[in-house]
Design a protein around this motif. Structure first.
Motif, PDB file in Angstrom:
ATOM      1  N   GLN A 155       0.791  -1.218   0.000  1.00  0.00           N
ATOM      2  CA  GLN A 155       0.000   0.000   0.000  1.00  0.00           C
ATOM      3  C   GLN A 155       0.831   1.279   0.000  1.00  0.00           C
ATOM      4  OE1 GLN A 155      -3.239  -0.170  -0.388  1.00  0.00           O
ATOM      5  NE2 GLN A 155      -3.209  -2.409  -0.285  1.00  0.00           N
ATOM      6  N   SER A 164       4.727  -3.889   7.376  1.00  0.00           N
ATOM      7  CA  SER A 164       3.635  -3.867   8.349  1.00  0.00           C
ATOM      8  C   SER A 164       2.434  -4.600   7.780  1.00  0.00           C
ATOM      9  CB  SER A 164       3.247  -2.421   8.694  1.00  0.00           C
ATOM     10  OG  SER A 164       4.350  -1.717   9.215  1.00  0.00           O
ATOM     11  N   ASP A 185      -0.471  -3.718   7.480  1.00  0.00           N
ATOM     12  CA  ASP A 185      -1.366  -2.878   6.680  1.00  0.00           C
ATOM     13  C   ASP A 185      -0.862  -2.672   5.255  1.00  0.00           C
ATOM     14  OD1 ASP A 185       0.748  -1.165   7.016  1.00  0.00           O
ATOM     15  OD2 ASP A 185      -0.385   0.421   8.027  1.00  0.00           O
ATOM     16  N   SER A 228       2.249  -1.526   4.457  1.00  0.00           N
ATOM     17  CA  SER A 228       3.297  -0.514   4.371  1.00  0.00           C
ATOM     18  C   SER A 228       4.670  -1.182   4.310  1.00  0.00           C
ATOM     19  CB  SER A 228       3.233   0.415   5.589  1.00  0.00           C
ATOM     20  OG  SER A 228       2.011   1.115   5.627  1.00  0.00           O
TER      21      SER A 228
END
Length: 237
Positions: A157, A172, A174, A176
């Motif tokens: 992302q 991460s 998410d 990242s």
């Protein structure tokens, strides 16, 4: 050989080897004779480690970049020559990488024309070159992330650049990804290993067998690339 001797709150005799030499640490009440006996027992190991430390330091110093006209630095595994060029078409403070048409044998074929005057300070040249390298790092890393993400069936992302001293990347849950911009000094093969390593963490947030299986599914020779990365000397700035 000479060594630094320290006493402190510890239970055993310890040895620390670095480029500055040997440090011996011992509990407060340990007899000197016992320390000397431990030194004799570890003699071969100490001498070997001192040699390794000094060789590592020598290699690191040999990569130190001199920020001046005509100096060189590695970019994607290839040497680039710096050229102060106040007439450079991108204006003062910009930089353009040019490829020589007929390079001499063993001479770098790449030249980075930096839009600074001949009177520019080493700090100005360093900062302008670093800004250029970081722009290239973001471009190269983005391309490689986009290339390998589908192979691992993941989506990243966000990409951030780091300047960590010893860590090449992180990921991460998410999506990242953080990558050390200094990786851009190395060849694309090494960059790809770090990229795949971090993307694989989007499948497995650990270093267990399943994680390494994901890495190997994309880079069967990842162990070789990882070994090269450990041995590569990062240019000293």
């Amino acid at each position: 050989m000479a060594y630094e001797f320290r006493r402190g709150k510890r239970r055993t005799i310890g040895f620390t080897v670095g480029v500055d030499g040997l440090v011996v640490s011992a509990p407060r009440l340990t007899a000197v004779a016992e320390v000397e006996a431990a030194l004799r027992e570890k003699e071969r190991w100490i001498v070997s480690k001192l040699g390794e430390a000094r060789e590592r330091h020598r290699r690191m110093e040999s990569t130190r970049i001199e920020w001046r006209d005509g100096a060189s630095f590695p970019f994607l595994g290839e040497q680039v020559v710096l050229a102060l060029d106040p007439r450079q078409r991108h204006g003062r403070g910009g930089a353009v990488l040019e490829t020589g048409s007929q390079p001499l044998a063993d001479a770098p074929r790449l030249t980075l024309h930096v839009g600074l005057p001949q009177s520019a300070t080493p700090e100005q040249l360093r900062d302008t070159t670093q800004a250029w390298l970081m722009r290239q790092a973001r471009r190269v890393f983005t391309t490689r992330l986009d290339h390998y993400a589908p192979n691992l069936q993941v989506q990243w992302q966000k990409l951030s650049l780091s300047s960590a001293g010893t860590r090449w990347g992180s990921a991460s849950a998410d999506g990242s990804i953080r990558l050390n911009w200094r990786l851009v000094h190395f060849s694309e093969s090494i960059i790809d290993y770090v990229v795949v390593h971090e993307l694989a963490h989007l499948r497995e947030m650990n270093h267990g067998p399943r994680f390494w299986a994901h890495v190997e599914s994309v880079l069967p020779d990842y162990e070789v690339r990882r070994g090269v990365l450990k041995e590569e000397a990062v240019p000293r700035w």
